[in-house]
Design a protein around this motif. Structure first.
Motif, PDB file in Angstrom:
ATOM      1  N   GLN A 116      -0.340 -23.324  76.128  1.00 51.38           N
ATOM      2  CA  GLN A 116       0.455 -22.134  76.454  1.00 51.38           C
ATOM      3  C   GLN A 116       1.646 -21.985  75.512  1.00 51.38           C
ATOM      4  O   GLN A 116       1.971 -20.878  75.071  1.00 51.38           O
ATOM      5  CB  GLN A 116       0.922 -22.209  77.910  1.00 51.38           C
ATOM      6  N   LEU A 117       2.279 -23.103  75.174  1.00 50.64           N
ATOM      7  CA  LEU A 117       3.406 -23.045  74.248  1.00 50.64           C
ATOM      8  C   LEU A 117       2.942 -22.608  72.863  1.00 50.64           C
ATOM      9  O   LEU A 117       3.586 -21.780  72.205  1.00 50.64           O
ATOM     10  CB  LEU A 117       4.089 -24.406  74.184  1.00 50.64           C
ATOM     11  N   ALA A 118       1.817 -23.153  72.410  1.00 50.62           N
ATOM     12  CA  ALA A 118       1.295 -22.781  71.092  1.00 50.62           C
ATOM     13  C   ALA A 118       0.950 -21.297  71.034  1.00 50.62           C
ATOM     14  O   ALA A 118       1.222 -20.626  70.031  1.00 50.62           O
ATOM     15  CB  ALA A 118       0.071 -23.634  70.765  1.00 50.62           C
ATOM     16  N   ARG A 119       0.353 -20.777  72.086  1.00 53.43           N
ATOM     17  CA  ARG A 119       0.039 -19.345  72.126  1.00 53.43           C
ATOM     18  C   ARG A 119       1.296 -18.499  71.989  1.00 53.43           C
ATOM     19  O   ARG A 119       1.300 -17.447  71.334  1.00 53.43           O
ATOM     20  CB  ARG A 119      -0.666 -19.010  73.435  1.00 53.43           C
ATOM     21  N   THR A 120       2.361 -18.956  72.613  1.00 52.26           N
ATOM     22  CA  THR A 120       3.608 -18.190  72.608  1.00 52.26           C
ATOM     23  C   THR A 120       4.278 -18.194  71.241  1.00 52.26           C
ATOM     24  O   THR A 120       4.868 -17.184  70.828  1.00 52.26           O
ATOM     25  CB  THR A 120       4.573 -18.773  73.660  1.00 52.26           C
ATOM     26  N   LEU A 121       4.172 -19.309  70.528  1.00 54.61           N
ATOM     27  CA  LEU A 121       4.938 -19.481  69.291  1.00 54.61           C
ATOM     28  C   LEU A 121       4.137 -19.278  68.013  1.00 54.61           C
ATOM     29  O   LEU A 121       4.720 -19.201  66.931  1.00 54.61           O
ATOM     30  CB  LEU A 121       5.557 -20.883  69.267  1.00 54.61           C
TER      31      LEU A 121
ATOM     32  N   ASP B 265      -4.078 -33.824  69.586  1.00 58.70           N
ATOM     33  CA  ASP B 265      -4.639 -34.275  70.859  1.00 58.70           C
ATOM     34  C   ASP B 265      -5.692 -35.342  70.574  1.00 58.70           C
ATOM     35  O   ASP B 265      -6.358 -35.318  69.521  1.00 58.70           O
ATOM     36  CB  ASP B 265      -5.265 -33.101  71.624  1.00 58.70           C
ATOM     37  N   THR B 266      -5.860 -36.256  71.523  1.00 63.37           N
ATOM     38  CA  THR B 266      -6.813 -37.359  71.305  1.00 63.37           C
ATOM     39  C   THR B 266      -8.253 -36.952  71.586  1.00 63.37           C
ATOM     40  O   THR B 266      -9.182 -37.552  71.056  1.00 63.37           O
ATOM     41  CB  THR B 266      -6.466 -38.546  72.227  1.00 63.37           C
ATOM     42  N   ASN B 267      -8.446 -35.908  72.399  1.00 63.42           N
ATOM     43  CA  ASN B 267      -9.779 -35.537  72.860  1.00 63.42           C
ATOM     44  C   ASN B 267     -10.439 -34.553  71.886  1.00 63.42           C
ATOM     45  O   ASN B 267      -9.906 -33.470  71.630  1.00 63.42           O
ATOM     46  CB  ASN B 267      -9.680 -34.923  74.265  1.00 63.42           C
ATOM     47  N   LEU B 268     -11.628 -34.924  71.371  1.00 65.45           N
ATOM     48  CA  LEU B 268     -12.308 -34.087  70.378  1.00 65.45           C
ATOM     49  C   LEU B 268     -12.696 -32.736  70.959  1.00 65.45           C
ATOM     50  O   LEU B 268     -12.500 -31.689  70.331  1.00 65.45           O
ATOM     51  CB  LEU B 268     -13.556 -34.814  69.857  1.00 65.45           C
ATOM     52  N   ALA B 269     -13.243 -32.739  72.187  1.00 61.77           N
ATOM     53  CA  ALA B 269     -13.664 -31.474  72.801  1.00 61.77           C
ATOM     54  C   ALA B 269     -12.463 -30.548  73.015  1.00 61.77           C
ATOM     55  O   ALA B 269     -12.565 -29.329  72.818  1.00 61.77           O
ATOM     56  CB  ALA B 269     -14.378 -31.753  74.122  1.00 61.77           C
ATOM     57  N   ARG B 270     -11.345 -31.136  73.396  1.00 66.94           N
ATOM     58  CA  ARG B 270     -10.147 -30.318  73.603  1.00 66.94           C
ATOM     59  C   ARG B 270      -9.667 -29.735  72.273  1.00 66.94           C
ATOM     60  O   ARG B 270      -9.247 -28.578  72.208  1.00 66.94           O
ATOM     61  CB  ARG B 270      -9.040 -31.157  74.248  1.00 66.94           C
TER      62      ARG B 270
ATOM     63  N   LEU C 224      -9.056 -25.870  71.335  1.00 68.96           N
ATOM     64  CA  LEU C 224      -7.797 -25.364  70.784  1.00 68.96           C
ATOM     65  C   LEU C 224      -8.041 -24.596  69.488  1.00 68.96           C
ATOM     66  O   LEU C 224      -7.441 -23.549  69.250  1.00 68.96           O
ATOM     67  CB  LEU C 224      -6.843 -26.524  70.523  1.00 68.96           C
ATOM     68  N   SER C 225      -8.940 -25.114  68.654  1.00 71.42           N
ATOM     69  CA  SER C 225      -9.221 -24.469  67.374  1.00 71.42           C
ATOM     70  C   SER C 225      -9.804 -23.075  67.541  1.00 71.42           C
ATOM     71  O   SER C 225      -9.512 -22.163  66.764  1.00 71.42           O
ATOM     72  CB  SER C 225     -10.180 -25.332  66.552  1.00 71.42           C
ATOM     73  N   THR C 226     -10.637 -22.914  68.555  1.00 73.72           N
ATOM     74  CA  THR C 226     -11.262 -21.601  68.783  1.00 73.72           C
ATOM     75  C   THR C 226     -10.362 -20.657  69.566  1.00 73.72           C
ATOM     76  O   THR C 226     -10.543 -19.442  69.512  1.00 73.72           O
ATOM     77  CB  THR C 226     -12.589 -21.777  69.535  1.00 73.72           C
ATOM     78  N   THR C 227      -9.381 -21.214  70.287  1.00 72.72           N
ATOM     79  CA  THR C 227      -8.504 -20.389  71.126  1.00 72.72           C
ATOM     80  C   THR C 227      -7.280 -19.903  70.365  1.00 72.72           C
ATOM     81  O   THR C 227      -6.856 -18.756  70.541  1.00 72.72           O
ATOM     82  CB  THR C 227      -8.056 -21.186  72.364  1.00 72.72           C
ATOM     83  N   LEU C 228      -6.714 -20.775  69.536  1.00 77.62           N
ATOM     84  CA  LEU C 228      -5.471 -20.446  68.850  1.00 77.62           C
ATOM     85  C   LEU C 228      -5.744 -19.754  67.515  1.00 77.62           C
ATOM     86  O   LEU C 228      -6.858 -19.778  66.994  1.00 77.62           O
ATOM     87  CB  LEU C 228      -4.662 -21.723  68.622  1.00 77.62           C
ATOM     88  N   ASP C 229      -4.687 -19.189  66.971  1.00 78.64           N
ATOM     89  CA  ASP C 229      -4.787 -18.504  65.687  1.00 78.64           C
ATOM     90  C   ASP C 229      -5.161 -19.505  64.590  1.00 78.64           C
ATOM     91  O   ASP C 229      -4.835 -20.695  64.667  1.00 78.64           O
ATOM     92  CB  ASP C 229      -3.444 -17.848  65.370  1.00 78.64           C
ATOM     93  N   SER C 230      -5.812 -19.017  63.564  1.00 79.38           N
ATOM     94  CA  SER C 230      -6.262 -19.895  62.476  1.00 79.38           C
ATOM     95  C   SER C 230      -5.096 -20.533  61.719  1.00 79.38           C
ATOM     96  O   SER C 230      -5.283 -21.530  61.006  1.00 79.38           O
ATOM     97  CB  SER C 230      -7.139 -19.113  61.502  1.00 79.38           C
ATOM     98  N   SER C 231      -3.893 -19.988  61.872  1.00 79.60           N
ATOM     99  CA  SER C 231      -2.729 -20.563  61.190  1.00 79.60           C
ATOM    100  C   SER C 231      -2.259 -21.861  61.840  1.00 79.60           C
ATOM    101  O   SER C 231      -1.490 -22.624  61.235  1.00 79.60           O
ATOM    102  CB  SER C 231      -1.579 -19.552  61.182  1.00 79.60           C
ATOM    103  N   VAL C 232      -2.701 -22.129  63.069  1.00 76.34           N
ATOM    104  CA  VAL C 232      -2.315 -23.348  63.779  1.00 76.34           C
ATOM    105  C   VAL C 232      -3.227 -24.488  63.348  1.00 76.34           C
ATOM    106  O   VAL C 232      -4.452 -24.388  63.452  1.00 76.34           O
ATOM    107  CB  VAL C 232      -2.395 -23.152  65.311  1.00 76.34           C
ATOM    108  N   LEU C 233      -2.633 -25.590  62.869  1.00 76.01           N
ATOM    109  CA  LEU C 233      -3.410 -26.756  62.448  1.00 76.01           C
ATOM    110  C   LEU C 233      -3.620 -27.670  63.652  1.00 76.01           C
ATOM    111  O   LEU C 233      -2.658 -28.173  64.236  1.00 76.01           O
ATOM    112  CB  LEU C 233      -2.676 -27.511  61.340  1.00 76.01           C
TER     113      LEU C 233
END
Length: 486
Positions: free
Chosen positions: A250-255, A265-270, A274-283
């Motif tokens: 939620q914080l990443a979406r906001t910023l 994050d430690t979890n590969l599935a998570r 995150l990669s598919t949910t957040l903008d491509s600019s987020v690493l």
């Protein structure tokens, strides 16, 4: 007040601790008997083992004569159902639901009495997101909490030894910034081998480097006031978030549209989610946030703000300490356990934030007596800043027509700001008119610094800092209007 809490998890426990200390009658429902036993050993409350959506369990808990139901399990569906059952079967007057899923505000009709009958929604994840957003906007601050529809705020700041206020009394603020609407409400100082301790403010008090100072201030004056207590920091342009759970996402979406983000994050599935949910600019990185090599490879020393938001207190503390050691300017760690938060807040970790504490004010505003509009719980619940609307006139009120300096406030309690002219959604009651029948409220809201000679008017919103929670009831009683015959 009789309050039923559904859910004995971290949020339920924190809420129970706060409300029990205020002499409320608390009943808590959970299916985990061991958790309830531990809570009953620590606090004066009643525990019931069972499913809180079952009418029989709610009946046993006293839903028929309860004042408030707080449904704060980790499952949104259970919380919504419990509110509906409490309303339809027991007519419980006020029902609060914790909802973790985003987007409910767009479907408010589902929460009205014909829907799930929820009076108020609380969301720790959203509260933390708002908290961190303000820290990004004002990087020198430790917290920025809003009042009076965003016109005023409570800020806290760690005093820098190069700052103009270092070594000066609180009154020097008015000398250095005479036009600012601001008031030093409290000072907390760290002594050897113990947590920060409240230091009463007086003419003899000197603000020292390392002190955490709380200031009530008009929103427009925050930046110049902060500069008096802490040297200016560069704008936050990059952030690393440790933990891609609900809060981190939620914080990443906001910023993500405003600053450069890395999320670990430690979890590969998570991570894939995150990669598919957040903008491509987020690493998005898979890895251990306590891995020094990972942080160094990602140049954590160049990050402006590091936020450790995993579900594990120890990982958040250790990764925060490591990030600080590697050169990060600002570090925030999410810490659920109060004892841990007291130990690390204001040390190498700049901010130790509790999820439950972040949203506690939203809950307390609906439980407080009198015309309390906003509450922010600070210092792990030991102190509060509250916004109280003044109603009545000189005949029905203890405060209308009197000056701030003439009020008999509890010790160390300060009225810092007065917001005048805020619209009343329920309209002005005849008793709110001055005795001469001539309203003095301005056409547009104004924020005033509360001086000893400032006269309180009907409709004023007072922003008050209360450093000792035990005096809250006395403050509420002072500002509560008495019923009179018209």
């Amino acid at each position: 007040m009789k309050i039923i809490i559904l859910g004995a998890g971290r949020v339920g426990e924190s809420v129970a601790e706060q409300l029990v200390s205020e002499q409320n009658e608390i009943t808590i429902i959970d299916h985990n008997a061991d958790m309830l036993s531990r809570l009953q050993e620590r606090f004066d409350l009643r525990g019931i083992v069972g499913n809180g959506v079952e009418p029989a369990i709610l009946a046993e808990a006293g839903a028929a004569d309860a004042d408030v139901l707080l449904a704060c399990t980790t499952v949104d569906a259970l919380n919504l159902t419990a509110c509906k059952v409490a309303h339809q079967s027991f007519n419980t007057p006020y029902r609060i639901a914790r909802l973790r899923a985003a987007g409910w505000h767009a479907f408010r009709n589902l929460l009205d009495e014909d829907g799930f009958a929820v009076n108020q929604v609380i969301c720790p994840e959203a509260s933390i997101t708002q908290y961190v957003r303000k820290l990004v906007e004002y990087p020198e601050a430790l917290q920025v909490r809003e009042f009076a529809q965003g016109l005023a705020a409570l800020i806290s700041v760690r005093v820098d030894y190069k700052a103009p206020m270092h070594g000066n009394p609180p009154s020097e603020l008015e000398v250095l910034l005479p036009e600012a609407r601001a008031h030093v409400a409290a000072v907390y100082r760290r002594f050897a081998n113990e947590p920060d301790r409240f230091v009463p403010t007086s003419a003899d008090t000197r603000i020292l480097a390392g002190d955490e100072v709380f200031i009530l201030v008009a929103m427009e004056d925050i930046r110049p006031v902060l500069r008096l207590f802490h040297q200016a920091l560069p704008p936050v342009r990059s952030m690393m978030i440790a933990g891609g759970g609900n809060i981190g996402l939620q914080l990443a979406r906001t910023l993500q549209d405003h600053i450069q983000l890395k999320i670990v994050d430690t979890n590969l599935a998570r991570c894939e989610h995150l990669s598919t949910t957040l903008d491509s600019s987020v690493l998005v990185l898979q890895g251990d946030v306590t891995d020094e090599d990972l942080l160094m490879d990602e140049n954590v020393s160049e990050v402006d703000f590091f936020c450790a938001l995993t579900n594990d207190d120890e990982n958040n503390i250790m990764s925060g300490l490591l990030a600080k050691q590697l050169g990060v300017t600002r570090v925030l760690s999410l810490v659920n356990r109060r004892s841990y938060a007291d130990l690390v807040h204001g040390t190498q970790i700049d901010i130790a934030l509790s999820p439950a504490q972040a949203m506690m004010g939203e809950l307390l505003a609906h439980i407080r007596q009198g015309d309390v509009h906003q509450v922010h719980s600070v210092r792990r619940g030991n102190a509060e800043a509250i916004e109280i609307a003044v109603h009545g006139n000189s005949r029905s009120s203890h405060v209308v027509g009197r000056t701030v300096g003439s009020l008999r406030m509890p010790p160390d309690t300060h009225i810092g700001l007065i917001v005048r002219g805020l619209p009343d959604p329920e309209g002005l009651h005849p008793e709110d008119l001055p005795d001469d029948g001539d309203s003095q409220s301005p056409a547009t809201p104004v924020v005033l610094a509360a001086r000893d000679d400032t006269e309180i008017q009907p409709g004023d919103h007072l922003i008050i800092f209360v450093p000792h929670r035990r005096t809250i009831r006395a403050v509420e009683k002072l500002f509560r209007a008495r019923p009179t015959l018209l």
